[in-house]
Enzyme design. Sequence first.
Site, short mmCIF file in Angstrom:
data_model
loop_
_atom_site.label_atom_id
_atom_site.label_comp_id
_atom_site.label_asym_id
_atom_site.label_seq_id
_atom_site.Cartn_x
_atom_site.Cartn_y
_atom_site.Cartn_z
N TYR A 247 -13.54 -26.59 17.87
CA TYR A 247 -13.85 -25.80 19.05
C TYR A 247 -14.14 -26.77 20.19
CZ TYR A 247 -16.16 -21.97 21.69
OH TYR A 247 -16.54 -21.03 22.63
N ASP B 202 -26.58 -21.00 25.96
CA ASP B 202 -25.87 -19.89 26.58
C ASP B 202 -26.32 -19.62 28.00
OD1 ASP B 202 -23.99 -18.81 24.61
OD2 ASP B 202 -25.78 -18.66 23.37
N GLU C 119 -15.37 -13.89 16.90
CA GLU C 119 -16.65 -14.58 16.82
C GLU C 119 -17.71 -13.52 17.02
OE1 GLU C 119 -17.49 -17.69 19.60
OE2 GLU C 119 -15.73 -18.83 18.98
#
Lengths: 276, 403
Positions: A177, A62, A51
């Site tokens: 995911y 994040d 990734e």
Amino acid sequence: MSQTRLKTRFDQLKAEGRSALVTFITAGDPDLATSKKLLMGMPGAGADVIELGMPFSDPMADGPAIQLGSQRALAAGMNLKNVLAMVREFRQADNDTPIVLMGYFNPIYSYGVDGFLKDAAQAGVDGFIIVDLPPEEEREFAIPAQKAGLDFIYLCTPTADDARLQLIADRASGFIYYVSITGVTGTASAVTSDVDAAVKRIRQHSDLPVAIGFGINTPDQAKTMAGLSDAAVVGSAIVKRIADNLDENGKAKAGLSEAVLSYVQELADGVRAAKA
Amino acid sequence: MNTPNTFMAGPDEDGRFGIFGGRFVAETLMPLILDVEKHFNEVKDDPEFQAQVQGYLKQYVGRPSPLYFAERFTEHCGGAKVYFKREDLNHTGAHKINSCIGQILLAKRMGKKRIIAETGAGQHGVATATVCALFGLDCTVFMGATDIERQQPNVFRMKLLGAEVRPVTAGSGTLKDAMNEALRDWVANVHDTYYLIGTVAGPHPYPVMVREFQKIIGEEAREQIMEQEGRLPDMLVACVGGGSNAMGLFYPFLDDTDVRIIGVEAAGHGVDTDEHAASLTGGRPGVLHGNRTYLLQDDDGQIIEAHSISAGLDYPGIGPEHSFLFDAGRVEYHSIKDDEAVAAFQLCTKLEGIIPALESSHALAEAEKLAKQMSKDEILVVNMSGRGDKDVNTIAKAMGTVL
């Protein structure tokens, strides 16, 4: 389904009876040359899928580690064109390891969706994880990407009920995911029993490989999570190794890439031990 | 482009105003955002809920806020009659409380125990901390470290009200960064937390929801001007950061095409410099904080830090409905520089005995310019969105005075 690099890789690992290690780094972190060295070294250190983060000024999903990595990359002059150039260069050396670009939509929107998809496909990109494009916004990018033959990987979270899992399963390609914590990247550790149950639930809705990420911080956890799924994704823990190897001016110290890659090797050893 | 029959129809079911708006959020938040939308749709036409909101707005906030004929300001301009819509007289000193009352009642209905908010000038943080105190809910306010520095009185006020003020040092430590951090907190605490967004931005349904809770400003102004002048105004002027006070005033007038509507962006040191916050004048469409809208950004789509002397306008984006109204040409967007706002702040204080918020001072500065060009039988309504007590330190600094 056409035989994409991702499908080939997951099929091959299934035949080997093991799960994948998916490693995340931000393109351009901490500088363009070091980042390229890290990318080139990933397959050799045991990364099965890469990734590659497209840095963004406002990475809302994040945690601190990847925020800082993103800032370092932008300060070093990284932009979307350079991200694609890095992938193009990687492809000349490695035509097998899938590369998934991960990031936020605005730089792509700014680049222009059609032009970006064309350039990304030519560079050898295999798929995308775009954090701020849920199924509700699929027309923006996911559908055009899949039409262009590239995978759009959907995130699936502990907050999803069965109807939402189905919605995601119907749209997903490449792999699913599973975000194993409710939180931003690198801030908590996944709870094994919860993840086990979640993966089983996802498998009722989809035949795609399931990867686990957001909450894997050690080689041991990577081993555990790889044992429960088809892939363990490690990001923040690797990016922290980059941060640990910077001098007081934020420049890469000698031996940074060796230190980071040897950590990736530890993660790979963990993952490979999982289903041995 | 064809002129639509109405400018008041948006958003559509996907939360779009034309191409703007939408739901660009992390998957973790999606179920919660859909839940907020569901609850909002339930209450928006529910007489019982609306009565509850109205009750608090009347007895607690002090609505309706007056529509005040600013005689000396009018005389100074020598043109149009200028009225101030006095949102500064609301409890907590700004329009922000209107939406906080509505949203906290919604959050309670959803069974949420904890409220988070972002704040720039601190007005929304204070309003949020206030309603959390009123309803006994846990409150965390995210505020940029730069803003904490320049808005100390509001920071202390929030703490007195029982809120935790969490400083955000990422980026330039202003409103944009506070919003990023609030979103990160929300992702981690979806189960018990409601994000009380302070402006008409963010993912659907926030832009429409905040507008619906703020449109009382325009509804009252409309009724009040009819009462005092027997006709609609010729012009409305309001400052625009995210744009909630402006949407609140503008919305009920959008289909009255004889009413000229002006939004005022913060030009900082000038829109021709790289230090301003005028996203419509100086930006282009992009995606940030859950919606597509005009944004200040570089060639690579990286968001550029905004600058304004006014913390409440210091944001590189704007609510998506404003972007829509801008492209449709229904609302004009002008801009006012830091020094012009400071001058208007001083002018209003001296002429009217009203200390305006620095945000509202941008609207006043533009109103002054425009009123001068208008005739004496024309009417201009400017939104006095907040009071300026919080800004006296900033003004003193701008004037070179040491307090």
